[in-house]
Motif scaffolding. Sequence first.
Motif, mmCIF file in Angstrom:
data_model
loop_
_atom_site.group_PDB
_atom_site.id
_atom_site.type_symbol
_atom_site.label_atom_id
_atom_site.label_comp_id
_atom_site.label_asym_id
_atom_site.label_seq_id
_atom_site.Cartn_x
_atom_site.Cartn_y
_atom_site.Cartn_z
ATOM 1 N N THR A 51 0.843 -1.207 0.000
ATOM 2 C CA THR A 51 0.000 0.000 0.000
ATOM 3 C C THR A 51 0.876 1.253 0.000
ATOM 4 N N ILE A 52 1.962 1.207 0.760
ATOM 5 C CA ILE A 52 2.858 2.370 0.822
ATOM 6 C C ILE A 52 3.508 2.593 -0.551
ATOM 7 N N ALA A 53 3.983 1.495 -1.161
ATOM 8 C CA ALA A 53 4.620 1.626 -2.477
ATOM 9 C C ALA A 53 3.630 2.189 -3.492
ATOM 10 N N ALA A 54 2.388 1.677 -3.469
ATOM 11 C CA ALA A 54 1.385 2.175 -4.425
ATOM 12 C C ALA A 54 1.086 3.655 -4.151
ATOM 13 N N GLY A 55 1.096 4.020 -2.885
ATOM 14 C CA GLY A 55 0.858 5.422 -2.508
ATOM 15 C C GLY A 55 1.953 6.342 -3.027
ATOM 16 N N GLU A 56 3.126 5.761 -3.251
ATOM 17 C CA GLU A 56 4.241 6.549 -3.792
ATOM 18 C C GLU A 56 4.307 6.459 -5.318
ATOM 19 N N GLY A 57 3.231 5.948 -5.896
ATOM 20 C CA GLY A 57 3.150 5.903 -7.359
ATOM 21 C C GLY A 57 3.772 4.663 -7.962
ATOM 22 N N GLU A 61 4.864 -2.225 -9.086
ATOM 23 C CA GLU A 61 5.831 -2.883 -8.193
ATOM 24 C C GLU A 61 5.091 -3.457 -6.964
ATOM 25 N N ALA A 62 4.136 -2.669 -6.447
ATOM 26 C CA ALA A 62 3.381 -3.081 -5.257
ATOM 27 C C ALA A 62 2.608 -4.367 -5.545
ATOM 28 N N ILE A 63 1.961 -4.397 -6.691
ATOM 29 C CA ILE A 63 1.149 -5.567 -7.055
ATOM 30 C C ILE A 63 2.049 -6.794 -7.229
ATOM 31 N N ALA A 64 3.184 -6.584 -7.906
ATOM 32 C CA ALA A 64 4.112 -7.712 -8.124
ATOM 33 C C ALA A 64 4.630 -8.246 -6.786
ATOM 34 N N SER A 65 4.837 -7.351 -5.831
ATOM 35 C CA SER A 65 5.411 -7.779 -4.543
ATOM 36 C C SER A 65 4.478 -8.723 -3.785
ATOM 37 N N LEU A 66 3.188 -8.702 -4.120
ATOM 38 C CA LEU A 66 2.237 -9.537 -3.368
ATOM 39 C C LEU A 66 2.051 -10.937 -3.946
ATOM 40 N N GLU A 67 2.644 -11.179 -5.100
ATOM 41 C CA GLU A 67 2.472 -12.470 -5.755
ATOM 42 C C GLU A 67 2.831 -13.628 -4.811
ATOM 43 N N GLN A 68 3.954 -13.448 -4.121
ATOM 44 C CA GLN A 68 4.436 -14.476 -3.196
ATOM 45 C C GLN A 68 3.409 -14.748 -2.085
ATOM 46 N N GLU A 102 -6.947 -3.851 -7.813
ATOM 47 C CA GLU A 102 -7.855 -2.762 -8.161
ATOM 48 C C GLU A 102 -7.648 -1.569 -7.190
ATOM 49 N N LEU A 103 -7.637 -1.888 -5.893
ATOM 50 C CA LEU A 103 -7.478 -0.836 -4.875
ATOM 51 C C LEU A 103 -6.116 -0.150 -5.011
ATOM 52 N N LEU A 104 -5.077 -0.968 -5.221
ATOM 53 C CA LEU A 104 -3.727 -0.396 -5.277
ATOM 54 C C LEU A 104 -3.552 0.484 -6.513
#
Length: 455
Positions: A51-57, A61-68, A102-104
């Motif tokens: 969420t923080i990464a997505a907040g920084e634009g 990257e944020a979405i990819a980080s959650l794959e794991q 979607e949210l991110l």
Amino acid sequence: MPTVMKFGGTSVADAQAFENVARIVGSQRGTAPVVVVSAMSGVTDALLAATIAAGEGRADEAIASLEQTFQRHHKTAAELLTPSAAAAFTKQVDNSAHQIKELLSTSADNPLRRRPTQDAVLAYGETLSSELIAALLNERGTRAQHVDARRCILTDDEYTCALPLMPDTLFKAHDVLAPVIENGLVPVLGGFIASTAEGTTTTLGRGGSDYTAALIGAALPAHEIQIWTDVTGVLTADPRVVAAAQTVERLSYAEASELAYFGAKVLHPKTIQPAIEGTIPVRICNSHAPEQVGTLVGPQTETTDRTIKAIAHKSGVTTVQISSARMLGAYGFLRALFEVFERHKTVVDVVATSEVSVSLSLDDASALPVIVTELEQLGTVRVEKGCAIVCVVGEGLRGTPGIAARVFSAISDINVTLISQGASSINFTFAIEEERVEEAVRRLHDEFFGTQKRG
Ligand code: ADP
Ligand code: ASP
Ligand code: MG
């Protein structure tokens, strides 16, 4: 009367841990269990970082980080469930992944939506782990039903650290859960997550699943609230600092509250309050070693021959000192001073006053620059960052002379900046520099709990 059983993140870290939970709940089937569960360990951190990464634009990257994280849920379900149940859960994970993405990508970088989006994203951690526990219990012979905690815990709209709306939460939680229990099913809820009266997702603050369990316990009411974690109860000190820390068998509500408030992470600071109101015992147990006897917290106020029961500490504290000759013999000064903190929604932890100065400690120093500017209207302000609070707790402190002397001689070469003996007289609290806090806690533990020592 039901039993609330709350399992923390390390109690649902992997398939083996999930199996332990199913066994523990199954063994208490006769006590009408209600299960509250945290996200799998590390999942809240991963969702927060995204969420923080997505907040920084950096949404991609944020979405990819959650794959794991999603893969971890798939794998755990595949190890635990029959193929058809695993496929149903996998579908839920995939739907959640889609909604999180979607949210991110749509709202995380909108400053006005940042905190509601964070809560909406973090909620998936608890939702998925609780769905998985419910599916697993059903497969292991304990009839269970998933219940969305957002139907039970209603809060204000302070996103990321919302406050429960009390009569409503007690009423709703009972209203939703009682019929499930009456039908002989075990309700399974995610901790930490809640909703506003309008139905928007909120969270109760980090570590808040303990608080969910206590609120549910008060609403039912439960005959006991069990907090299942990765250590055997509340220990005499943080085991990450003192390897020899031992389980404290019994604590009063007041002792447990003080320890939780001053850093014993094993309990969220707000957990005890709902239990006190219903005089419900709180038991802290080890899900990795369920046969071991943990800590029982209740209304009793017994003393032991050791005088103090445990030592808590927390780092990352800021102390503020306000000095002013205007304080001398003046009324209204303290009110003006504390109003500054109130205006900026900043909690003050420890306070000590003298004739011409007030020293206090803060956990959250995010509003400090503006607070200092306003305090400077009242007097000279000195701020010290990088402090730690140490708190020794025990009903025996009441009326036992010499505790302060023992504390300070054990750490005589460490500079103490703020001292307070709580009004309840069961805690003795002081601030020191952060770098030396672990050393201080180890020395105090040796002083009060060393093999030869008796209070
Ligand atoms: P959970 O995921 O079960 O909620 P937490 O990590 O929030 O678990 O809390 C348990 C941890 O609290 C323990 O693993 C331990 O490292 C830490 N802890 C800090 N102080 C204490 C204490 N006095 N007694 C027990 N545990 C403590
Ligand atoms: N999952 C949340 C957190 O990590 C709540 C909890 O575990 O109590 O803070
Ligand atoms: Mg916790």
